[in-house]
Design a protein around this motif. Sequence first.
Motif, short mmCIF file in Angstrom:
data_model
loop_
_atom_site.label_atom_id
_atom_site.label_comp_id
_atom_site.label_asym_id
_atom_site.label_seq_id
_atom_site.Cartn_x
_atom_site.Cartn_y
_atom_site.Cartn_z
N ARG A 159 -9.57 -10.34 -77.21
CA ARG A 159 -8.82 -9.08 -77.29
C ARG A 159 -9.59 -8.01 -76.53
O ARG A 159 -10.81 -8.07 -76.43
CB ARG A 159 -8.66 -8.63 -78.74
CG ARG A 159 -7.91 -9.59 -79.63
CD ARG A 159 -7.65 -8.97 -81.01
NE ARG A 159 -8.71 -8.10 -81.47
CZ ARG A 159 -9.52 -8.37 -82.51
NH1 ARG A 159 -9.40 -9.51 -83.17
NH2 ARG A 159 -10.45 -7.52 -82.87
N THR A 160 -8.88 -7.01 -76.03
CA THR A 160 -9.55 -5.95 -75.28
C THR A 160 -10.49 -5.14 -76.17
O THR A 160 -11.47 -4.60 -75.66
CB THR A 160 -8.54 -5.01 -74.59
OG1 THR A 160 -7.64 -4.49 -75.57
CG2 THR A 160 -7.78 -5.72 -73.49
N ASP A 161 -10.24 -5.07 -77.47
CA ASP A 161 -11.13 -4.27 -78.32
C ASP A 161 -12.46 -4.98 -78.62
O ASP A 161 -13.36 -4.37 -79.22
CB ASP A 161 -10.43 -3.84 -79.60
CG ASP A 161 -10.03 -4.98 -80.51
OD1 ASP A 161 -10.02 -6.15 -80.07
OD2 ASP A 161 -9.72 -4.70 -81.70
N THR A 162 -12.64 -6.22 -78.20
CA THR A 162 -13.93 -6.90 -78.36
C THR A 162 -14.81 -6.77 -77.11
O THR A 162 -15.98 -7.16 -77.13
CB THR A 162 -13.76 -8.40 -78.71
OG1 THR A 162 -13.08 -9.05 -77.65
CG2 THR A 162 -13.01 -8.58 -80.02
N ILE A 163 -14.25 -6.21 -76.03
CA ILE A 163 -15.00 -6.08 -74.78
C ILE A 163 -16.30 -5.29 -74.96
O ILE A 163 -17.34 -5.72 -74.42
CB ILE A 163 -14.11 -5.48 -73.66
CG1 ILE A 163 -13.03 -6.50 -73.27
CG2 ILE A 163 -14.95 -5.09 -72.44
CD1 ILE A 163 -12.00 -5.99 -72.29
#
Length: 145
Positions: free
Chosen positions: A12-16
């Motif tokens: 997910r982009t929020d784990t980047i």
Amino acid sequence: MKPLGELTKEARTDTIPEFLEFVSSWAKQAGYSEKRVKEIGSAVTEALTNIAEFICREGGQSVTMQCGDDKGRRFVIEIFDSGKPFNMLLEADPFLSGNDPSEKRPSVRFMKKIGDVEYKRFEGKNRIVITTYPEFNLVKNDSPG
């Protein structure tokens, strides 16, 4: 490649940001300059954004990142995802992918800028390998003696 560390999170982009912290820490320990660490961060952000937006859209898939040292000269980042087969290196190029040039495509500009990039489908996973160097030295000294 001598493995230094590994991190697995949901794609997910929020784990980047967690992946960026992880890869930046290892790149700094490998002796890379702050400028080079930021460039590596841009490449990793690009790869992980492509994975979240094009490969693992449905959710529930994972991404694993491994950082390693290749004989002390090169810093290697391997990114594995459990999504559908997808070679972002080919898909980014409308001439190679056959996709409509007006369609949204993955970006690989930063990845290609910092070193060598390879894609393989291995054991049911996509694998991107980014091999970087501390700084590119494009000046070649061929003068005799």
